[in-house]
Design an enzyme around this catalytic site. Structure first.
Site, PDB file in Angstrom:
ATOM      1  N   CYS A 121      36.971 -25.980 -27.528  1.00 47.86           N
ATOM      2  CA  CYS A 121      36.358 -27.294 -27.087  1.00 47.86           C
ATOM      3  C   CYS A 121      35.170 -27.784 -27.692  1.00 47.86           C
ATOM      4  O   CYS A 121      35.008 -28.949 -27.573  1.00 47.86           O
ATOM      5  CB  CYS A 121      35.534 -27.016 -25.746  1.00 47.86           C
ATOM      6  N   HIS A 169      31.023 -32.497 -23.066  1.00 44.73           N
ATOM      7  CA  HIS A 169      32.205 -32.056 -23.102  1.00 44.73           C
ATOM      8  C   HIS A 169      32.572 -31.924 -21.668  1.00 44.73           C
ATOM      9  O   HIS A 169      31.941 -31.443 -20.901  1.00 44.73           O
ATOM     10  CB  HIS A 169      32.152 -30.702 -23.632  1.00 44.73           C
ATOM     11  N   ASN A 200      39.645 -30.928 -18.272  1.00 41.94           N
ATOM     12  CA  ASN A 200      39.345 -30.704 -19.431  1.00 41.94           C
ATOM     13  C   ASN A 200      40.342 -30.609 -20.712  1.00 41.94           C
ATOM     14  O   ASN A 200      41.373 -30.115 -20.790  1.00 41.94           O
ATOM     15  CB  ASN A 200      38.985 -28.918 -19.239  1.00 41.94           C
TER      16      ASN A 200
END
Length: 324
Positions: A114, A251, A281
């Site tokens: 990520c 993020h 996500n």
């Protein structure tokens, strides 16, 4: 004079299929309300059968080129951040290069889960500052739906697919914090925390792709502290403070993490670009997706100070401060 890496264009692409939270109610012991209240996610996009990470990346890259008013032959390097490549090798970036019709320059992948786009953006900045490249196309692209355990309600409702792209170009600056472009970066990793977020497969271990596994509560605890710390460190390196920040573009993992991190930095949510409700996500794609959407919305404008920060498996985390 000082060389700065200035953003010239952004773009993104999302697969056509939109999956609302309610779809999971038929197969999992969960509800739309449960997912929303714990994550802030309402829906996400899933790639179609046969739709690959490189295909998403190519479409996002073309959108960024169009936004910049550039042709691909003006690009010296392509960096793709991804944890879900089409193949073990070659790199997704080389397939993007071919898909865009480029036969010059060089292309390679970066893998920091990520946090991948932060690492790729910092890497691209290094190429420009060293004179290795003048223009770099930086992409985050993922098809995390390919590594979900659809019986694990704690993870499979969190992730989505998509791609975002950004073009950096060398430009002259004064060396001051008033310059446009990347002003600072801050990177970290700590391999002791591998078990908190990982995929239980791989070429040299199981020979299978495996499924994503996560200890959510532990990841949450690390994320809030580490994201605030890295953002503050990058701001300090740039000679800036929280009061100078126009937008945090984090993020997009979990709305509660975003809110807690923002509060820890002494800012409010009016300074945050969020897309997690609509995208879920998307791992390395989430920050460039949010940058592109933020520009489309009219939130992000030239001259503004942007802080991007992310944490992912490894653990790996970091931040970049730039003036748009």
């Amino acid at each position: 004079m000082t060389i700065r890496s200035v953003v010239r264009g952004v773009g993104h692409y999302l697969p056509e299929r939109v999956v609302e939270n309610a779809e999971f109610e038929a197969t999992l012991e969960t509800t739309d309300e449960w997912i929303r209240s714990r994550t802030g996610i309402e829906r996400r996009h899933f790639a179609a059968e046969g739709e690959t990470t490189s295909q998403l990346a190519i479409k996002a890259a073309q959108a960024a080129l169009d936004d910049a008013g550039m042709k691909v032959d003006q690009i010296d390097a392509i960096i793709v951040a991804t944890s879900t490549p089409d193949f073990t090798f070659p790199a997704v970036a080389t397939m993007v290069q071919a898909g865009l019709g480029s036969t010059t320059g060089f292309a390679y992948d970066v893998q920091a889960v990520c946090a991948g786009f932060i690492f790729a953006l910092t890497n691209a900045n290094g190429l420009i500052l060293s004179g290795q490249a003048e223009r770099v196309l930086v992409i985050g692209a993922e098809t995390f739906s390919r590594i979900m355990d659809w019986e694990d309600r704690s993870t499979c409702v969190l992730f989505g697919d998509g791609a975002g792209a950004l073009i950096l170009e060398a430009a002259q600056g004064t060396g001051s914090k008033e310059d446009r472009g990347i002003l600072s970066s801050d990177l970290h990793s700590d391999g002791r925390y591998r078990e908190l977020l990982y995929v239980d497969g791989g070429v040299s271990s199981t020979g299978q792709a495996g499924f994503l596994r996560m200890q959510g509560n532990q990841v949450f605890r690390h994320a809030v502290v580490k994201l605030a710390q890295t953002a503050e460190a990058a701001l300090e390196k740039a000679g800036l403070g929280a009061q100078d920040v126009d937008w945090i573009v984090p993020h997009q993992a979990n709305l509660r993490i975003i809110k807690a991190t923002t509060e820890k930095m002494g800012l409010d949510m009016d300074h945050v670009v969020t897309t997690v409700a609509d995208h879920g996500n998307t791992s390395a794609a989430s920050i460039p997706l949010a940058l592109s959407v933020g520009k489309q919305r009219g939130q992000i404008r030239e001259g503004q100070v942007i802080v991007t920060e992310a944490i992912g498996g490894g653990l790996a985390w970091g931040s970049v401060v730039l003036r748009w």
